[in-house]
Design a protein around this motif. Structure first.
Motif, short mmCIF file in Angstrom:
data_model
loop_
_atom_site.label_atom_id
_atom_site.label_comp_id
_atom_site.label_asym_id
_atom_site.label_seq_id
_atom_site.Cartn_x
_atom_site.Cartn_y
_atom_site.Cartn_z
N ALA A 100 13.91 111.56 -7.54
CA ALA A 100 13.29 110.48 -8.30
C ALA A 100 13.88 109.12 -7.89
N GLN A 101 15.19 109.07 -7.70
CA GLN A 101 15.83 107.82 -7.29
C GLN A 101 15.39 107.41 -5.89
N LEU A 102 15.23 108.40 -5.00
CA LEU A 102 14.80 108.10 -3.63
C LEU A 102 13.38 107.54 -3.62
N ILE A 103 12.48 108.16 -4.37
CA ILE A 103 11.10 107.69 -4.41
C ILE A 103 11.00 106.32 -5.08
N ALA A 104 11.82 106.10 -6.11
CA ALA A 104 11.78 104.83 -6.82
C ALA A 104 12.17 103.65 -5.92
N GLY A 105 12.89 103.93 -4.85
CA GLY A 105 13.30 102.86 -3.93
C GLY A 105 12.32 102.59 -2.81
N ALA A 106 11.10 103.13 -2.91
CA ALA A 106 10.09 102.94 -1.86
C ALA A 106 9.75 101.46 -1.68
N LYS A 107 9.60 101.03 -0.44
CA LYS A 107 9.29 99.64 -0.10
C LYS A 107 7.84 99.53 0.39
N PRO A 108 7.17 98.42 0.10
CA PRO A 108 5.77 98.24 0.54
C PRO A 108 5.70 97.78 1.99
N LEU A 109 6.18 98.61 2.91
CA LEU A 109 6.19 98.29 4.33
C LEU A 109 5.29 99.28 5.07
N ALA A 110 4.56 98.78 6.06
CA ALA A 110 3.67 99.64 6.84
C ALA A 110 4.48 100.72 7.54
N LEU A 111 4.01 101.94 7.45
CA LEU A 111 4.72 103.06 8.06
C LEU A 111 4.60 103.01 9.57
N ILE A 112 5.68 103.36 10.25
CA ILE A 112 5.64 103.37 11.71
C ILE A 112 4.76 104.52 12.18
N GLY A 113 4.15 104.34 13.36
CA GLY A 113 3.30 105.38 13.92
C GLY A 113 1.91 105.40 13.35
N LEU B 154 7.07 103.18 -9.67
CA LEU B 154 7.48 102.41 -8.51
C LEU B 154 7.58 100.93 -8.86
N ARG B 155 8.50 100.27 -8.21
CA ARG B 155 8.74 98.86 -8.51
C ARG B 155 7.64 97.96 -7.96
N PHE B 156 6.90 98.45 -6.96
CA PHE B 156 5.87 97.64 -6.34
C PHE B 156 4.52 98.27 -6.58
N GLY B 157 3.53 97.47 -6.82
CA GLY B 157 2.17 97.97 -6.94
C GLY B 157 1.23 96.98 -6.29
#
Length: 214
Positions: A66-79, A210-213
Motif C-alpha cells: 500500500a505504501q509503495l502504490i501510494a507513492g506513485a508519480k504521474p510520469l510517463a512510463l518508459i517503453g 493516490l496523491r495525484f489524480g
C-alpha cells in the motif's frame, strides 16, 4: 543354635499393601492426565502462535504494498508510446507505475515499478521488478530492469482493481479490472491477497488513495 522363625508381621512389612498399590496407581493416572493436558495445551498455543504469525506476515506485506502504490508519480512510463503517455498501467494481476524506491542500503532512486504474479515451484508468488528510467535516446537499451524480487509466495490469489472517481463511497463506485488511460492515474487502487497458512485462509485487503489524480 536355632534360627527364630520369620513372623507374619515381618512378611507384612517387606511388601506393599493393597491400599498402597491403589494409591500409587491413582497418582500415576493423575500425573498422566496432567501431562496429556499440558501437551494438548502446548499444541494449541503453538497453533495459535503460528496463526498469529501468518496474520502478521500478510498484514505487514499489505502495508508495504500500500505504501509503495501510494507513492506513485504521474510520469510517463518508459517503453510506452510517447503519444499515449501512459502514467499508470494495471490489470487484475499486475500493475506498473513510477515511484521512488530504495536501490541500495541508503540510496533512493526513481524507478518504474512493476508488481506482478509469477509461479514458483507450482505456487503463486508476487514479485517486484524495478526498471531504471533513462533519457530517451541516451542509451541503446533504455529499459534496464533489476532481477525479480519475490515479495511474498505461496499465495492462493491476487487481485487488483482501479477506480477513477473518489473512493469516499467505494460501494457506489465502479471498480475497473484494467487501467491504461492516457495521461491519467486512477484515484484509488484496491488489492486483495489471499494465502493459506496452517490450513487456514488468511486475507488482506487495502484501498490505496493516490496523491495525484490527473
Amino acid at each position: 543354635m536355632r534360627t527364630a522363625p520369620v513372623t507374619c508381621e515381618a512378611n507384612a512389612e517387606s511388601g506393599f499393601t493393597l491400599i498402597e498399590v491403589l494409591v500409587s496407581l491413582a497418582l500415576v493416572s493423575l500425573l498422566t492426565l496432567i501431562m496429556v493436558g499440558a501437551i494438548g495445551q502446548m499444541r494449541s498455543i503453538s497453533a495459535i502462535s503460528k496463526s498469529s504469525d501468518a496474520d502478521v506476515e500478510l498484514q505487514a506485506f499489505g502495508n508495504y504494498l500500500a505504501q509503495l502504490i501510494a507513492g506513485a508519480k504521474p510520469l510517463a512510463l518508459i517503453g510506452d508510446n510517447p503519444d499515449r503517455r501512459i502514467v499508470f498501467a494495471g490489470n487484475a494481476e499486475q500493475l506498473r507505475f513510477s515511484s521512488v524506491v530504495r536501490v541500495g542500503s541508503n540510496q533512493l532512486a526513481l524507478r518504474d515499478v512493476e508488481i506482478g504474479t509469477a509461479s514458483t515451484n507450482g505456487k503463486l508468488a508476487l514479485i517486484e521488478i524495478n526498471h531504471a528510467r533513462r533519457v530517451a535516446g541516451a542509451y541503446p537499451n533504455a529499459d534496464v530492469a533489476s532481477a525479480p524480487i519475490t515479495l511474498i509466495d505461496d499465495l492462493k490469489s491476487v487481485h487488483f482493481e482501479y477506480v477513477e472517481d473518489s473512493p469516499a463511497s467505494s460501494t457506489a463506485q465502479k471498480w475497473l479490472k484494467d487501467w491504461d488511460m492516457p495521461g491519467k492515474m486512477p484515484r484509488a487502487v484496491r488489492f486483495t491477497i489471499e494465502a493459506e497458512r496452517f490450513s487456514r485462509l488468511v486475507r488482506v485487503e487495502r484501498i490505496v488513495n493516490l496523491r495525484f489524480g490527473l
